[in-house]
Write a protein that holds these residues in place. Structure first.
Motif, PDB file in Angstrom:
ATOM      1  N   LYS A 204       0.870  -1.317   0.047  1.00  0.00           N
ATOM      2  CA  LYS A 204       0.067  -0.100  -0.148  1.00  0.00           C
ATOM      3  C   LYS A 204       0.867   1.228  -0.035  1.00  0.00           C
ATOM      4  CE  LYS A 204      -4.007   2.236   2.293  1.00  0.00           C
ATOM      5  NZ  LYS A 204      -4.421   2.233   3.489  1.00  0.00           N
ATOM      6  N   LYS A 208       1.567   3.864  -3.288  1.00  0.00           N
ATOM      7  CA  LYS A 208       1.344   5.278  -3.055  1.00  0.00           C
ATOM      8  C   LYS A 208       2.523   6.257  -3.735  1.00  0.00           C
ATOM      9  CE  LYS A 208      -1.178   6.289   1.281  1.00  0.00           C
ATOM     10  NZ  LYS A 208      -0.890   6.822   2.453  1.00  0.00           N
ATOM     11  N   THR A 239      -2.454  -1.228  -5.811  1.00  0.00           N
ATOM     12  CA  THR A 239      -1.896  -0.380  -5.173  1.00  0.00           C
ATOM     13  C   THR A 239      -1.214   0.843  -5.787  1.00  0.00           C
ATOM     14  OG1 THR A 239       0.198  -1.465  -4.307  1.00  0.00           O
ATOM     15  CG2 THR A 239      -2.017  -1.747  -3.014  1.00  0.00           C
ATOM     16  N   ARG A 255      -1.764  -6.445  -3.820  1.00  0.00           N
ATOM     17  CA  ARG A 255      -1.674  -7.301  -2.571  1.00  0.00           C
ATOM     18  C   ARG A 255      -1.929  -8.737  -2.787  1.00  0.00           C
ATOM     19  NH1 ARG A 255      -5.329  -3.110  -1.431  1.00  0.00           N
ATOM     20  NH2 ARG A 255      -4.402  -1.697   0.224  1.00  0.00           N
TER      21      ARG A 255
END
Ligand code: HSE
Length: 285
Positions: A204, A208, A239, A255
């Protein structure tokens, strides 16, 4: 005879243009080397018809010369050329590791990275080590100003390869030569976030940090269907999504558990744009 498996890699990861790279579990080249009085090369497999067997024009010929290690080098391509998945880097890295062992040259893995980088220069015109570093060291690598840092990251990814070719030379021509201070600040923040995510094995956080306001938007223009594919992958739970290396492959960080769905959406996204594609459900490692 020595045989090595040399993995595909994905460079840049968006915010780390010419700096970041990751090794992928698959696809991979298989390189076989055998001592010989002079270097000869044979190439089979994916896209082999586009790869010269002349040692002066092939990435592995330069590696053999740099190591003073003449050999017959057999390359079975699993990584298609002009894919954005480090095809020439895989061959250069595999040859460096194999010839170093064949001739007992005693170079460390870190020392082999610039040797393989010289081989890369034969095809790309410049010696980038952001693909050869992860191909040799594995995981996530940071190649900056002659320094190398490797992080043992391991995360699921999809590398979706459309049936279009983008040469590294063409993809470098569209890279902007200037950036605003706002874009530089955003890129530094994203690169730092991505690095923290890789160190923590946190898809995650790493995802980003994959956004890049400078290079990726220019290169996305060369990839038919890129925006649809990106949006589909993010909607399916990826992600982070970006152009893999110089493209046209698109890399989606996933994921555990959502990789298959992400792969399906990416292939369908390209199909909607009229482009056939195959998705490698693989892993950084
Ligand atoms: N960092 C390089 C690029 C990778 O994106 O052009 C290909 O050598």
């Amino acid at each position: 005879m020595i045989t090595v498996r040399a993995p595909a890699t994905s460079a840049n990861l968006g915010s780390g243009f010419d700096v970041f790279g990751v090794a992928l579990d698959r696809p991979a080249d298989v390189i076989r080397v055998e001592k010989a009085p002079r270097t000869t090369i044979s190439v089979t497999g994916a896209g082999s018809q586009y790869i010269p067997e002349d040692p002066d024009k092939n990435t592995v010929g330069a590696v053999a010369e740099a190591l003073d290690a003449p050999a017959h080098i057999d390359i079975d391509k699993g990584v298609r050329p002009a894919s954005g998945l480090g095809s020439s880097a895989a061959s250069a890295a595999g040859a460096a590791v194999a010839l170093n062992a064949l001739y007992d040259r005693g170079l460390s893995r870190e020392e082999l990275v610039p040797v393989a980088g010289e081989g890369e220069a034969v095809v790309s015109g410049e010696a980038h080590v952001d693909n050869v570093a992860p191909a040799i060291l594995g995981g996530f690598t940071i190649a900056s100003g002659g320094d190398l840092t490797a992080v043992r990251a391991r995360m699921p990814v999809v590398a979706c390869l459309p049936e279009i070719a983008v040469s590294t030379r063409d993809a470098r021509r569209v890279v902007p030569t200037q950036a605003s201070i706002e874009d530089v600040v955003e890129t530094v923040g994203n690169a730092a976030t991505l690095t923290a995510g890789m160190c923590r094995n946190d898809p995650k956080l790493a995802g980003k940090g994959m956004d890049d306001p400078v290079v990726t938007p220019a290169r996305a223009e060369l990839i038919t269907g890129y925006e649809t594919v990106r949006e589909g992958a993010l909607a399916a739970g990826a992600t982070g999504v970006t152009v893999s290396g110089a493209g046209p492959a698109v890399l989606a960080l996933c994921r555990e558990g959502n990789r298959r769905k992400v792969a399906r959406e990416m292939v369908e996204g390209f199909a909607d744009a009229g482009v056939e594609a195959r998705a490698y459900q693989t892993r950084i490692g």
